[in-house]
Design a protein around this motif. Structure first.
Motif, PDB file in Angstrom:
ATOM      1  N   VAL A 151       4.716 -33.321 -23.418  1.00 39.17           N
ATOM      2  CA  VAL A 151       5.406 -33.668 -24.706  1.00 39.17           C
ATOM      3  C   VAL A 151       6.755 -33.029 -24.527  1.00 39.17           C
ATOM      4  CG1 VAL A 151       3.501 -33.602 -26.013  1.00 39.17           C
ATOM      5  CG2 VAL A 151       4.590 -31.685 -26.013  1.00 39.17           C
ATOM      6  N   GLY A 152       6.811 -32.037 -23.606  1.00 38.51           N
ATOM      7  CA  GLY A 152       8.469 -31.454 -23.127  1.00 38.51           C
ATOM      8  C   GLY A 152       8.524 -30.040 -24.439  1.00 38.51           C
ATOM      9  N   VAL A 153       7.863 -29.476 -24.492  1.00 39.53           N
ATOM     10  CA  VAL A 153       7.833 -28.299 -25.430  1.00 39.53           C
ATOM     11  C   VAL A 153       9.010 -27.502 -24.903  1.00 39.53           C
ATOM     12  CG1 VAL A 153       6.818 -26.028 -25.965  1.00 39.53           C
ATOM     13  CG2 VAL A 153       5.603 -27.957 -26.276  1.00 39.53           C
ATOM     14  N   GLY A 154      10.000 -27.204 -25.919  1.00 36.69           N
ATOM     15  CA  GLY A 154      11.152 -26.443 -25.422  1.00 36.69           C
ATOM     16  C   GLY A 154      11.029 -25.187 -24.833  1.00 36.69           C
ATOM     17  N   THR A 155      10.050 -24.074 -25.314  1.00 34.35           N
ATOM     18  CA  THR A 155       9.980 -22.976 -24.433  1.00 34.35           C
ATOM     19  C   THR A 155       8.471 -22.680 -24.340  1.00 34.35           C
ATOM     20  OG1 THR A 155      10.433 -21.428 -26.253  1.00 34.35           O
ATOM     21  CG2 THR A 155      12.115 -21.862 -24.799  1.00 34.35           C
ATOM     22  N   ILE A 156       7.821 -22.132 -23.228  1.00 36.27           N
ATOM     23  CA  ILE A 156       6.209 -21.579 -23.206  1.00 36.27           C
ATOM     24  C   ILE A 156       6.580 -19.993 -22.834  1.00 36.27           C
ATOM     25  CG2 ILE A 156       4.411 -21.559 -22.096  1.00 36.27           C
ATOM     26  CD1 ILE A 156       4.659 -24.598 -21.294  1.00 36.27           C
ATOM     27  N   ILE A 157       5.935 -19.218 -23.752  1.00 35.70           N
ATOM     28  CA  ILE A 157       6.044 -17.780 -23.635  1.00 35.70           C
ATOM     29  C   ILE A 157       4.909 -17.188 -22.870  1.00 35.70           C
ATOM     30  CG2 ILE A 157       6.302 -15.675 -24.831  1.00 35.70           C
ATOM     31  CD1 ILE A 157       7.228 -18.705 -26.576  1.00 35.70           C
ATOM     32  N   VAL A 158       5.138 -16.996 -21.367  1.00 32.97           N
ATOM     33  CA  VAL A 158       4.221 -16.657 -20.535  1.00 32.97           C
ATOM     34  C   VAL A 158       3.929 -15.273 -20.531  1.00 32.97           C
ATOM     35  CG1 VAL A 158       3.818 -16.281 -18.096  1.00 32.97           C
ATOM     36  CG2 VAL A 158       5.316 -18.570 -18.851  1.00 32.97           C
ATOM     37  N   ASP A 159       2.438 -15.058 -20.807  1.00 32.12           N
ATOM     38  CA  ASP A 159       1.735 -14.088 -20.984  1.00 32.12           C
ATOM     39  C   ASP A 159       0.938 -13.334 -20.006  1.00 32.12           C
ATOM     40  OD1 ASP A 159      -0.238 -12.521 -22.762  1.00 32.12           O
ATOM     41  OD2 ASP A 159       1.431 -12.768 -24.054  1.00 32.12           O
ATOM     42  N   SER A 160       0.795 -13.958 -18.773  1.00 28.87           N
ATOM     43  CA  SER A 160      -0.159 -13.383 -17.847  1.00 28.87           C
ATOM     44  C   SER A 160       0.389 -13.925 -16.489  1.00 28.87           C
ATOM     45  CB  SER A 160      -1.616 -13.672 -18.071  1.00 28.87           C
ATOM     46  OG  SER A 160      -1.830 -14.782 -17.990  1.00 28.87           O
ATOM     47  N   LEU A 161       0.032 -13.317 -15.250  1.00 25.58           N
ATOM     48  CA  LEU A 161       0.208 -14.140 -14.048  1.00 25.58           C
ATOM     49  C   LEU A 161      -0.917 -15.175 -13.775  1.00 25.58           C
ATOM     50  CD1 LEU A 161       0.188 -10.620 -11.755  1.00 25.58           C
ATOM     51  CD2 LEU A 161       2.112 -12.052 -12.443  1.00 25.58           C
ATOM     52  N   ILE A 162      -1.756 -15.324 -14.360  1.00 32.31           N
ATOM     53  CA  ILE A 162      -2.562 -16.393 -14.096  1.00 32.31           C
ATOM     54  C   ILE A 162      -1.894 -17.779 -14.947  1.00 32.31           C
ATOM     55  CG2 ILE A 162      -4.918 -17.611 -14.921  1.00 32.31           C
ATOM     56  CD1 ILE A 162      -6.127 -14.877 -14.533  1.00 32.31           C
ATOM     57  N   GLU A 163      -1.402 -17.397 -15.899  1.00 30.13           N
ATOM     58  CA  GLU A 163      -0.858 -18.540 -16.713  1.00 30.13           C
ATOM     59  C   GLU A 163       0.565 -18.888 -15.859  1.00 30.13           C
ATOM     60  OE1 GLU A 163       1.734 -19.467 -20.836  1.00 30.13           O
ATOM     61  OE2 GLU A 163       0.337 -17.507 -20.939  1.00 30.13           O
ATOM     62  N   ILE A 164       1.285 -18.190 -15.093  1.00 30.52           N
ATOM     63  CA  ILE A 164       2.342 -18.517 -14.325  1.00 30.52           C
ATOM     64  C   ILE A 164       1.851 -19.607 -13.366  1.00 30.52           C
ATOM     65  CG2 ILE A 164       4.035 -17.753 -12.597  1.00 30.52           C
ATOM     66  CD1 ILE A 164       4.045 -15.166 -14.271  1.00 30.52           C
ATOM     67  N   GLU A 165       0.891 -19.194 -12.649  1.00 29.57           N
ATOM     68  CA  GLU A 165       0.262 -20.187 -11.605  1.00 29.57           C
ATOM     69  C   GLU A 165      -0.394 -21.478 -12.032  1.00 29.57           C
ATOM     70  OE1 GLU A 165       0.711 -19.222  -8.383  1.00 29.57           O
ATOM     71  OE2 GLU A 165       1.441 -17.399  -9.010  1.00 29.57           O
ATOM     72  N   ARG A 166      -0.910 -21.375 -13.365  1.00 26.56           N
ATOM     73  CA  ARG A 166      -1.417 -22.613 -13.839  1.00 26.56           C
ATOM     74  C   ARG A 166      -0.270 -23.565 -14.159  1.00 26.56           C
ATOM     75  NH1 ARG A 166      -5.637 -20.193 -18.441  1.00 26.56           N
ATOM     76  NH2 ARG A 166      -7.447 -19.961 -17.084  1.00 26.56           N
ATOM     77  N   LEU A 167       0.753 -23.096 -14.727  1.00 28.41           N
ATOM     78  CA  LEU A 167       2.057 -23.865 -14.859  1.00 28.41           C
ATOM     79  C   LEU A 167       2.541 -24.265 -13.623  1.00 28.41           C
ATOM     80  CD1 LEU A 167       3.982 -21.750 -17.860  1.00 28.41           C
ATOM     81  CD2 LEU A 167       3.129 -24.215 -17.784  1.00 28.41           C
ATOM     82  N   ALA A 168       2.723 -23.406 -12.475  1.00 31.47           N
ATOM     83  CA  ALA A 168       3.189 -23.752 -11.498  1.00 31.47           C
ATOM     84  C   ALA A 168       2.574 -25.079 -10.898  1.00 31.47           C
ATOM     85  CB  ALA A 168       3.147 -22.769 -10.460  1.00 31.47           C
ATOM     86  N   ALA A 169       1.143 -24.952 -10.945  1.00 30.09           N
ATOM     87  CA  ALA A 169       0.445 -26.178 -10.572  1.00 30.09           C
ATOM     88  C   ALA A 169       0.593 -27.619 -11.258  1.00 30.09           C
ATOM     89  CB  ALA A 169      -1.094 -25.770 -10.672  1.00 30.09           C
ATOM     90  N   ILE A 170       0.556 -27.069 -12.712  1.00 30.82           N
ATOM     91  CA  ILE A 170       0.971 -28.577 -13.498  1.00 30.82           C
ATOM     92  C   ILE A 170       2.428 -29.258 -13.142  1.00 30.82           C
ATOM     93  CG2 ILE A 170       1.514 -29.108 -15.852  1.00 30.82           C
ATOM     94  CD1 ILE A 170      -0.665 -27.035 -16.524  1.00 30.82           C
ATOM     95  N   THR A 171       3.379 -28.144 -12.890  1.00 29.30           N
ATOM     96  CA  THR A 171       4.563 -28.721 -12.804  1.00 29.30           C
ATOM     97  C   THR A 171       4.761 -29.339 -11.209  1.00 29.30           C
ATOM     98  OG1 THR A 171       5.513 -26.529 -12.094  1.00 29.30           O
ATOM     99  CG2 THR A 171       5.688 -27.203 -14.514  1.00 29.30           C
ATOM    100  N   ALA A 172       4.157 -28.838 -10.297  1.00 30.40           N
ATOM    101  CA  ALA A 172       4.270 -29.409  -9.154  1.00 30.40           C
ATOM    102  C   ALA A 172       3.564 -30.746  -9.099  1.00 30.40           C
ATOM    103  CB  ALA A 172       3.374 -28.378  -8.281  1.00 30.40           C
ATOM    104  N   ARG A 173       2.435 -30.767  -9.897  1.00 32.63           N
ATOM    105  CA  ARG A 173       1.759 -32.056  -9.801  1.00 32.63           C
ATOM    106  C   ARG A 173       2.353 -33.172 -10.552  1.00 32.63           C
ATOM    107  NH1 ARG A 173      -2.496 -30.285 -11.885  1.00 32.63           N
ATOM    108  NH2 ARG A 173      -2.336 -30.894 -13.922  1.00 32.63           N
ATOM    109  N   THR A 174       3.154 -32.869 -11.654  1.00 31.77           N
ATOM    110  CA  THR A 174       3.816 -34.048 -12.602  1.00 31.77           C
ATOM    111  C   THR A 174       5.344 -33.876 -12.057  1.00 31.77           C
ATOM    112  OG1 THR A 174       4.301 -31.939 -14.291  1.00 31.77           O
ATOM    113  CG2 THR A 174       2.325 -33.437 -14.400  1.00 31.77           C
ATOM    114  N   GLY A 175       6.028 -33.020 -11.514  1.00 32.16           N
ATOM    115  CA  GLY A 175       7.379 -33.049 -11.159  1.00 32.16           C
ATOM    116  C   GLY A 175       8.333 -32.439 -12.334  1.00 32.16           C
ATOM    117  N   ALA A 176       7.624 -31.950 -13.321  1.00 29.66           N
ATOM    118  CA  ALA A 176       8.382 -31.415 -14.586  1.00 29.66           C
ATOM    119  C   ALA A 176       8.969 -29.971 -14.063  1.00 29.66           C
ATOM    120  CB  ALA A 176       7.543 -31.194 -15.789  1.00 29.66           C
ATOM    121  N   VAL A 177      10.179 -29.588 -14.933  1.00 26.89           N
ATOM    122  CA  VAL A 177      10.530 -28.385 -15.047  1.00 26.89           C
ATOM    123  C   VAL A 177      10.656 -27.999 -16.200  1.00 26.89           C
ATOM    124  CG1 VAL A 177      12.646 -27.059 -14.542  1.00 26.89           C
ATOM    125  CG2 VAL A 177      12.450 -29.314 -13.084  1.00 26.89           C
ATOM    126  N   GLN A 178       9.621 -26.593 -16.435  1.00 25.60           N
ATOM    127  CA  GLN A 178       9.434 -26.237 -17.697  1.00 25.60           C
ATOM    128  C   GLN A 178      10.132 -24.892 -17.867  1.00 25.60           C
ATOM    129  OE1 GLN A 178       7.451 -27.219 -20.311  1.00 25.60           O
ATOM    130  NE2 GLN A 178       8.378 -25.704 -21.386  1.00 25.60           N
TER     131      GLN A 178
END
Length: 479
Positions: A151-178
């Motif tokens: 949906v294009g949330v303005g900011t995601i406040i990252v709280d762990s290394l696992i979350e960073i990798e999860r977001l990396a996988a999602i953005t790589a798959r979708t082509g988004a920049v978060q």
């Protein structure tokens, strides 16, 4: 008449000259007693609200919410403008969230922070622009992160290394920049309940400063993640500015080091500003909070020779808390004689299912008769709920008129934040409605639950009903 009970009262509680008065700062600005002695909120009598919508009932003063939202927006805008900067203020969805409230605060220029998929969907349903939403949380699921990126949330406040990798996988798959912030712990211990202090090291939120630098290095290797700044939150229900100044100074040290590897245009310093629950609480004025915190940050940036970033703040309960008043009906009273004196117990038709804060945090509240002005000498009372728990306390210590009793309506102020949000169906009690008032009009913004709502979730009952319906249809078919 009861014997003197002052020996049972805490030191901070004083016998009031008038046990019907409404302490300034604890109640919404519109709260007053009319010529008959009845409490009115937003121009509407408490008894009329309960007659129309039932009891217990959470009454939310729309004008109070809007006024306080504007006050925080304007105070921080003015404070940052003094130093050539800009600011943004986020409304805390976890304090209380409905589509109506989300619309009120965004119309007044605020952003919204959420911490679950449910809160996100409420904000989106209210028409909040995704770019004005911040997504918090220490355990965001993959599906929650996918939805936020989608949906294009303005900011995601990252709280762990696992979350960073999860977001990396999602953005790589979708082509988004978060765009993301990284939450850090400044080590400043807020003077509040332990469960409300969120910047000490041994707790579930955020990164230590040492770990944050490694996390930032990893983020900057990833094409789909855009690090725009740091986030720090020291706690909730905080008075004074000393803790915020110290926390900001520490975070600026990290901010300066990280700026050497790339721009960090935003710094979110959290908030959690306190409100008055009783007449002895003394919240820091909004304008003073803003000016002193921003001045401290600006001075720190000047010393380090770095530009002032855009500053973000999260006032928390301070926007909606004082706007809420819960109305109850007194059912029974009981005088308990103790060695130190006597205490009167007033039992109401709600309790810990609609306000869990006294049980969770030992939170203190105030109370006043709402359907009339009482008479007689002030009597020390404890307002308790109807639940099967001795800790089911709504107001631990208060003085009310001696004649307060069954059938009277009781009003508990400062319940706009974290009461409805933390409500439950304990003992299978339906959760109350939330009604917004403004200019003499009342609007249901959250429907109250019914017994039928509770039964509808019981699969055994639903299955039995379905079987009964099927049997009837079969019998009719045989005829």
């Amino acid at each position: 008449m009861l014997p003197p009970a002052d020996s049972l009262a805490p030191e901070w509680l004083r016998v009031p000259e008038d046990a019907n008065d409404l302490a300034p700062g604890v109640w919404p600005a519109s709260a007053r007693r009319d010529d008959t002695g009845q409490l009115r909120i937003g121009g509407i009598a408490a008894a009329d609200l309960v007659h129309a919508h039932g009891s217990p009932l959470l009454v939310l003063d729309e004008d109070e919410v809007r006024t306080r939202a504007r006050a925080f927006r304007d105070a921080f805008a003015a404070a940052t403008a003094e130093h050539g900067g800009t600011s943004r203020v986020y409304y805390a969805g976890k304090a209380f969230l409905s589509t109506a409230v989300a619309r009120w605060v965004t119309e007044e220029g605020l952003n919204v922070d959420v911490c679950t998929r449910g809160e996100l969907e409420v904000a989106l349903a209210a028409g909040v622009a995704p770019g004005r939403i911040g997504f918090h949380g220490n355990n965001k699921s993959v599906s929650e992160l996918e939805r936020a990126v989608e949906v294009g949330v303005g900011t995601i406040i990252v709280d762990s290394l696992i979350e960073i990798e999860r977001l990396a996988a999602i953005t790589a798959r979708t082509g988004a920049v978060q765009s993301i912030l990284i939450r850090v712990n400044s080590g400043v211990h807020a003077e509040t309940h332990d469960f409300l202090a969120t910047a000490h090291e041994d707790q579930k939120f955020g990164f230590s400063f040492a770990d944050a630098e490694g996390a930032v290095s990893r983020i900057r290797e990833l094409d789909g993640l855009r690090l725009i700044g740091l986030h720090c939150h020291i706690g909730s229900q905080i008075f004074g500015v000393g803790g915020f100044r110290e926390s900001a100074a520490r975070v600026l040290e990290l901010h300066e080091r990280l700026c050497q590897g790339g721009e960090l245009p935003l710094l979110n310093l959290g908030g959690g500003f306190g409100i008055a629950y009783t007449r002895v609480d003394d919240p820091t004025p909004i304008e003073l909070l803003a000016s002193e915190i921003v001045d401290a940050v600006a001075a720190g940036c000047a010393v380090r020779g770095i530009p002032l970033p855009e500053l973000a703040f999260e006032p928390g309960r301070a926007i909606v808390g004082t706007a809420g008043v819960t109305l109850y009906e007194i059912g029974t009273t009981k005088d308990v004689t103790l060695d130190a004196g006597s205490r009167r117990y007033l039992s109401v038709d709600g309790g810990m299912s609609d306000n869990a804060r006294p049980a969770l945090y030992g939170a203190q509240y105030s109370a006043r008769l709402a359907s009339r002005a009482g008479s007689g000498e002030p009597v020390l009372v404890r307002v308790v709920g109807k639940h099967c728990e001795s800790g089911d306390i709504v107001v631990d210590h208060e003085y009310l008129p001696e004649d307060a009793g069954p059938g009277d309506l009781l009003a508990v102020p400062a319940t706009g934040a974290y009461c409805a949000s933390l409500s439950s169906n304990y003992n299978h009690v339906p959760r109350p409605a939330v009604v917004a008032v403004s200019g003499g009009a009342a609007t249901v913004i959250v429907r109250g639950e019914t017994i039928d709502d509770l039964l509808a979730r019981d699969a055994g009952i639903a299955g039995a009903r379905a079987a009964d319906t099927g049997a009837v249809r079969l019998a009719e078919g045989e005829r």
